[in-house]
Design a protein around this motif. Structure first.
Motif, PDB file in Angstrom:
ATOM      1  N   PRO A 254      43.802   1.731  27.152  1.00 22.51           N
ATOM      2  CA  PRO A 254      42.685   1.511  26.215  1.00 22.51           C
ATOM      3  C   PRO A 254      41.382   1.112  26.891  1.00 22.51           C
ATOM      4  CG  PRO A 254      44.693   0.504  25.379  1.00 22.51           C
ATOM      5  CD  PRO A 254      44.996   0.930  26.783  1.00 22.51           C
ATOM      6  N   ARG A 255      41.461   0.526  28.082  1.00 25.06           N
ATOM      7  CA  ARG A 255      40.232   0.150  28.783  1.00 25.06           C
ATOM      8  C   ARG A 255      39.736   1.318  29.626  1.00 25.06           C
ATOM      9  NH1 ARG A 255      42.826  -4.707  28.094  1.00 25.06           N
ATOM     10  NH2 ARG A 255      41.438  -6.459  27.555  1.00 25.06           N
ATOM     11  N   TYR A 256      38.515   1.737  29.345  1.00 25.69           N
ATOM     12  CA  TYR A 256      37.896   2.861  30.036  1.00 25.69           C
ATOM     13  C   TYR A 256      36.840   2.280  30.978  1.00 25.69           C
ATOM     14  CZ  TYR A 256      36.134   7.666  30.528  1.00 25.69           C
ATOM     15  OH  TYR A 256      35.771   8.905  31.010  1.00 25.69           O
ATOM     16  N   TYR A 257      37.211   2.161  32.253  1.00 28.37           N
ATOM     17  CA  TYR A 257      36.371   1.466  33.224  1.00 28.37           C
ATOM     18  C   TYR A 257      35.193   2.336  33.662  1.00 28.37           C
ATOM     19  CZ  TYR A 257      40.505  -1.506  33.554  1.00 28.37           C
ATOM     20  OH  TYR A 257      41.561  -2.327  33.267  1.00 28.37           O
ATOM     21  N   ASN A 258      34.016   1.743  33.661  1.00 21.91           N
ATOM     22  CA  ASN A 258      32.818   2.375  34.186  1.00 21.91           C
ATOM     23  C   ASN A 258      32.029   1.320  34.958  1.00 21.91           C
ATOM     24  OD1 ASN A 258      31.514   5.320  33.199  1.00 21.91           O
ATOM     25  ND2 ASN A 258      33.440   4.714  32.209  1.00 21.91           N
ATOM     26  N   ALA A 263      34.557   0.176  28.402  1.00 23.01           N
ATOM     27  CA  ALA A 263      34.637   0.511  26.985  1.00 23.01           C
ATOM     28  C   ALA A 263      36.070   0.341  26.497  1.00 23.01           C
ATOM     29  CB  ALA A 263      34.172   1.942  26.747  1.00 23.01           C
ATOM     30  N   LEU A 264      36.235  -0.311  25.373  1.00 21.29           N
ATOM     31  CA  LEU A 264      37.553  -0.528  24.789  1.00 21.29           C
ATOM     32  C   LEU A 264      37.834   0.604  23.804  1.00 21.29           C
ATOM     33  CD1 LEU A 264      37.390  -4.393  24.219  1.00 21.29           C
ATOM     34  CD2 LEU A 264      38.158  -3.114  26.234  1.00 21.29           C
ATOM     35  N   LEU A 265      38.642   1.566  24.244  1.00 21.27           N
ATOM     36  CA  LEU A 265      38.884   2.754  23.440  1.00 21.27           C
ATOM     37  C   LEU A 265      39.652   2.458  22.169  1.00 21.27           C
ATOM     38  CD1 LEU A 265      39.770   5.356  26.231  1.00 21.27           C
ATOM     39  CD2 LEU A 265      37.530   4.764  25.298  1.00 21.27           C
ATOM     40  N   ASP A 266      40.377   1.344  22.130  1.00 18.56           N
ATOM     41  CA  ASP A 266      41.137   1.028  20.918  1.00 18.56           C
ATOM     42  C   ASP A 266      40.275   0.368  19.841  1.00 18.56           C
ATOM     43  OD1 ASP A 266      40.841  -1.322  22.307  1.00 18.56           O
ATOM     44  OD2 ASP A 266      42.966  -1.858  22.322  1.00 18.56           O
ATOM     45  N   THR A 267      38.958   0.280  20.077  1.00 14.24           N
ATOM     46  CA  THR A 267      38.043  -0.239  19.046  1.00 14.24           C
ATOM     47  C   THR A 267      37.256   0.872  18.364  1.00 14.24           C
ATOM     48  OG1 THR A 267      36.206  -0.579  20.618  1.00 14.24           O
ATOM     49  CG2 THR A 267      37.769  -2.396  20.336  1.00 14.24           C
ATOM     50  N   ILE A 268      37.425   2.111  18.822  1.00 15.17           N
ATOM     51  CA  ILE A 268      36.618   3.221  18.315  1.00 15.17           C
ATOM     52  C   ILE A 268      37.008   3.572  16.883  1.00 15.17           C
ATOM     53  CG2 ILE A 268      36.028   5.652  18.641  1.00 15.17           C
ATOM     54  CD1 ILE A 268      36.694   5.314  21.601  1.00 15.17           C
ATOM     55  N   GLU A 269      36.003   3.801  16.056  1.00 15.03           N
ATOM     56  CA  GLU A 269      36.203   4.335  14.713  1.00 15.03           C
ATOM     57  C   GLU A 269      35.490   5.680  14.626  1.00 15.03           C
ATOM     58  OE1 GLU A 269      34.981   1.496  11.829  1.00 15.03           O
ATOM     59  OE2 GLU A 269      36.280  -0.103  12.599  1.00 15.03           O
ATOM     60  N   ARG A 435      30.007  -8.171  36.633  1.00 14.32           N
ATOM     61  CA  ARG A 435      31.262  -7.670  37.202  1.00 14.32           C
ATOM     62  C   ARG A 435      32.343  -8.743  37.248  1.00 14.32           C
ATOM     63  NH1 ARG A 435      30.231  -6.285  42.875  1.00 14.32           N
ATOM     64  NH2 ARG A 435      28.565  -7.806  42.715  1.00 14.32           N
ATOM     65  N   THR A 436      33.572  -8.310  37.025  1.00 13.96           N
ATOM     66  CA  THR A 436      34.696  -9.237  37.026  1.00 13.96           C
ATOM     67  C   THR A 436      35.962  -8.515  37.428  1.00 13.96           C
ATOM     68  OG1 THR A 436      35.900 -10.858  35.673  1.00 13.96           O
ATOM     69  CG2 THR A 436      35.282  -8.811  34.606  1.00 13.96           C
ATOM     70  N   GLU A 437      36.996  -9.278  37.736  1.00 18.98           N
ATOM     71  CA  GLU A 437      38.293  -8.683  38.013  1.00 18.98           C
ATOM     72  C   GLU A 437      38.823  -8.064  36.725  1.00 18.98           C
ATOM     73  OE1 GLU A 437      41.249  -7.484  40.568  1.00 18.98           O
ATOM     74  OE2 GLU A 437      39.427  -8.613  41.063  1.00 18.98           O
ATOM     75  N   PRO A 438      39.133  -6.775  36.731  1.00 16.00           N
ATOM     76  CA  PRO A 438      39.478  -6.123  35.468  1.00 16.00           C
ATOM     77  C   PRO A 438      40.829  -6.571  34.912  1.00 16.00           C
ATOM     78  CG  PRO A 438      39.834  -4.627  37.301  1.00 16.00           C
ATOM     79  CD  PRO A 438      39.153  -5.851  37.869  1.00 16.00           C
ATOM     80  N   THR A 439      40.918  -6.588  33.600  1.00 14.14           N
ATOM     81  CA  THR A 439      42.186  -6.814  32.915  1.00 14.14           C
ATOM     82  C   THR A 439      42.941  -5.494  32.871  1.00 14.14           C
ATOM     83  OG1 THR A 439      41.204  -8.536  31.543  1.00 14.14           O
ATOM     84  CG2 THR A 439      43.272  -7.555  30.759  1.00 14.14           C
ATOM     85  N   ARG A 440      44.162  -5.491  33.354  1.00 17.05           N
ATOM     86  CA  ARG A 440      44.930  -4.254  33.399  1.00 17.05           C
ATOM     87  C   ARG A 440      45.687  -4.058  32.092  1.00 17.05           C
ATOM     88  NH1 ARG A 440      42.300  -1.512  37.161  1.00 17.05           N
ATOM     89  NH2 ARG A 440      42.004  -2.752  39.048  1.00 17.05           N
ATOM     90  N   ASP A 441      45.623  -2.843  31.565  1.00 20.28           N
ATOM     91  CA  ASP A 441      46.338  -2.528  30.334  1.00 20.28           C
ATOM     92  C   ASP A 441      47.839  -2.490  30.583  1.00 20.28           C
ATOM     93  OD1 ASP A 441      44.071  -2.146  28.626  1.00 20.28           O
ATOM     94  OD2 ASP A 441      43.686  -0.282  29.693  1.00 20.28           O
TER      95      ASP A 441
END
Length: 565
Positions: A254-258, A263-269, A435-441
């Motif tokens: 769900p996390r689309y890293y750029n 972008a959190l893809l699981d929030t898209i409507e 920038r931060t250490e990413p949360t892994r899905d």
């Protein structure tokens, strides 16, 4: 939606429709026109071009497109943003300036570079690749547009960054505007592959008008929400389905890293707002990861192959005979030799082609002599001494170099993201301070026990399930989606990791990750290692996994009768 800018896209890959730029400029109002020319394989192709001639390394087709479209874009006030610079954005910018003078067009050209880490690869711990390019964000593009550029050419930015840079310039976004940037990332991801958002590669293609598809447009608002559309009168369609399918293309969790936001893809409507108008909203953003992904391509050696045709009876025995004879006759044994028998034949066939199978042998080695003409000539020498009906599909050849793709990662702070403005001033773009250490899905193997769905019928799962698949280096993804909440509840319970391995036996021994995107009624599966070391190295029947999702759709399962089609 008000206060929006119209950002079109006219290229999804190096080799896309040559006339698309002119068509998009002529077809209706645009504020920006983007073009995506780069892919993992493209970087290898451009790398080999650069080895032959250091002045090359960019997408030459874009220069041809500008011969007929640069003046039109300037006249219409459309800003052009493309990654056609490839490995040599400066070289492309110089060529564009020469072209603008030749055409007497007053076009301000800027270029973004700093992504090319190949000269520093060893010191950064990336080995000795022929190409090493960090994926940059959109703020170099923003800077160039802010300073009056008419055309911005870049090297390896993320595909979505073309849209991010344009929108960030239009609305004055900064790095803290995470939700807005995330929205532009999603809009950019939807339009980046061109006509895949307007019906191309769409599972339910029979339900929409096809023909000559129009290219997509994202009407991006100041808050990052967007409406996906296309020019009126062009082919294809923009529907919730076509947009959902493209959202699932070549993603992971769900996390689309750029580089500018996650972008959190699981929030898209996603909603249908009218004919050929799909609203995309609700996207939330998180801080971008501290590291940038690096595209690394290595020359791995020489590859050669032969394909022989086996017809009629005793196909497997014929294949075994030829393999035994061929390997015994080889003057030099290649370092790697693989065989694949494709049973395309059928019994009691009406045509010779339908009665035939293909046997492929692929050889790889760093020594050209081991896999050169002597390798393929060995097959020819067996023409009168092997199985009945022997024939080859092609004459002997020398083989060709091949490469392998691997991803690398470096801290964003070591990359000199730089833009050279139209006035010649070179500006260093600082990375996001967020920038931060990413949360892994976390992969979710299943959604619990299967409920009672009533009477069922045996049918291909694709009667109700759409799919989109593609390559991610040596891995592949299959995104699947349905069109109602009821169907998603069934899909979510039914299509587990174990079940997809049963349906696709080729991936049974591989690691498969499963992710849920319930707001768009979708699941995404990431299959590790199915493509070996990437498209340039593997010889799988479908080397880029483009048809993997359609194979899944063809598999027969128990479908609830309530989902009649």
């Amino acid at each position: 939606m008000t206060n929006a800018v119209r950002i079109g896209n006219a290229s999804g890959f190096y080799g896309d429709r040559l006339t698309a730029v002119h068509e998009m400029l002529e077809g209706g109002h645009l504020d920006y026109l983007t073009g995506d020319y780069l892919a993992e394989l493209t970087m290898l192709i451009l790398g080999r071009d650069r080895l032959k001639d250091p002045s090359r390394g960019y997408a030459k087709t874009f220069l041809r497109q500008m011969e007929t479209s640069l003046g039109l874009a300037v006249d219409k006030g459309v800003k052009i943003v493309v990654n056609a610079g490839g490995l040599n954005p400066h070289g492309l910018a110089v060529a564009l300036r020469e072209l603008s003078e030749k055409l007497s067009v007053d076009a301000q050209i800027a270029f973004v570079n700093g992504d090319d880490l190949q000269p520093r690869a060893a010191e950064l711990g990336l080995g000795t690749p022929i190409t090493a390019n960090a994926y940059l964000g959109g703020f170099g593009i923003k800077s160039a547009l802010d300073r009056g550029a008419d055309v911005v050419v870049t090297g390896r930015v993320t595909d979505a960054s073309l849209t991010v840079g344009a929108a960030a310039s239009a609305f004055g976004w900064g790095y803290k505007d995470l939700d807005a940037i995330a929205g532009a990332i999603v809009a950019g991801h939807i339009i980046e592959c061109g006509t895949q958002a307007t019906g191309g590669n769409f599972s339910f293609f029979k339900e929409i008008p096809m023909g000559r598809l129009g290219f997509p447009i994202a009407e991006v608002a100041a808050d990052g929400s967007s409406v996906i559309t296309k020019h009126e009168g062009t082919g294809g369609a923009v529907t919730v389905g076509t947009v959902t399918a493209q959202l699932l293309y070549e993603i992971q969790g769900p996390r689309y890293y750029n580089p500018d936001a996650t972008a959190l893809l699981d929030t898209i409507e996603v909603t249908q707002e009218g004919p050929d108008r799909v609203g995309v909203s609700g996207i939330r953003g998180e801080a971008p990861p501290s590291e940038l992904k690096v595209s690394l391509n290595h020359l791995a050696g020489i590859r050669n192959q032969i394909d022989v045709v086996l017809t009629g009876l005793d196909i497997e025995d014929k294949a075994a005979l030829f393999q035994e004879q061929f390997e015994a006759a080889l003057p030099t044994s290649p370092a790697e030799l693989t065989w694949e028998l494709s049973r395309l034949d059928r019994p009691d066939a009406d045509t010779e082609e339908q009665a035939s199978a293909l046997l492929r042998c692929v050889a790889r080695d760093t020594d050209p002599n081991a896999v050169g003409r002597a390798f393929s000539a060995t097959a020819v020498e067996l023409a009168l001494a092997s199985y009945p009906g022997f024939t080859l599909t092609a004459p002997p050849g020398n083989g060709a170099p091949y490469g392998v793709f691997v991803p690398g990662y470096v801290d964003a702070g070591v990359v000199e993201h730089r833009v050279t403005q139209p006035d010649g001033v070179s500006v260093l773009i600082e990375p996001s301070p967020m920038r931060t250490e990413p949360t892994r899905d976390v992969s979710v193997p299943d959604s619990g026990p299967i409920g009672d769905w009533g009477p069922t019928r045996r049918a291909p799962i694709g009667e109700i399930v759409g799919a989109r698949s593609g390559d991610k280096g040596g891995s592949a993804n299959i995104g699947v989606w349905v069109r109602s909440d009821d169907e998603f509840a069934w899909l979510d319970q039914t299509l587990t990791v174990d079940r997809i391995k049963e349906l696709l036996p080729e991936i049974a021994a591989l690691t498969v990750h499963r992710y849920r995107l319930p707001k768009i009624r979708a699941l995404n599966f990431v299959i590790e290692g199915v493509l070996g070391r990437g498209v340039a190295e593997n010889v799988r029947f479908d080397p880029q996994a483009k048809g993997l999702g359609e194979w899944l759709r063809s598999r027969v399962v128990d479908v609830p009768e309530r989902f009649g089609r």
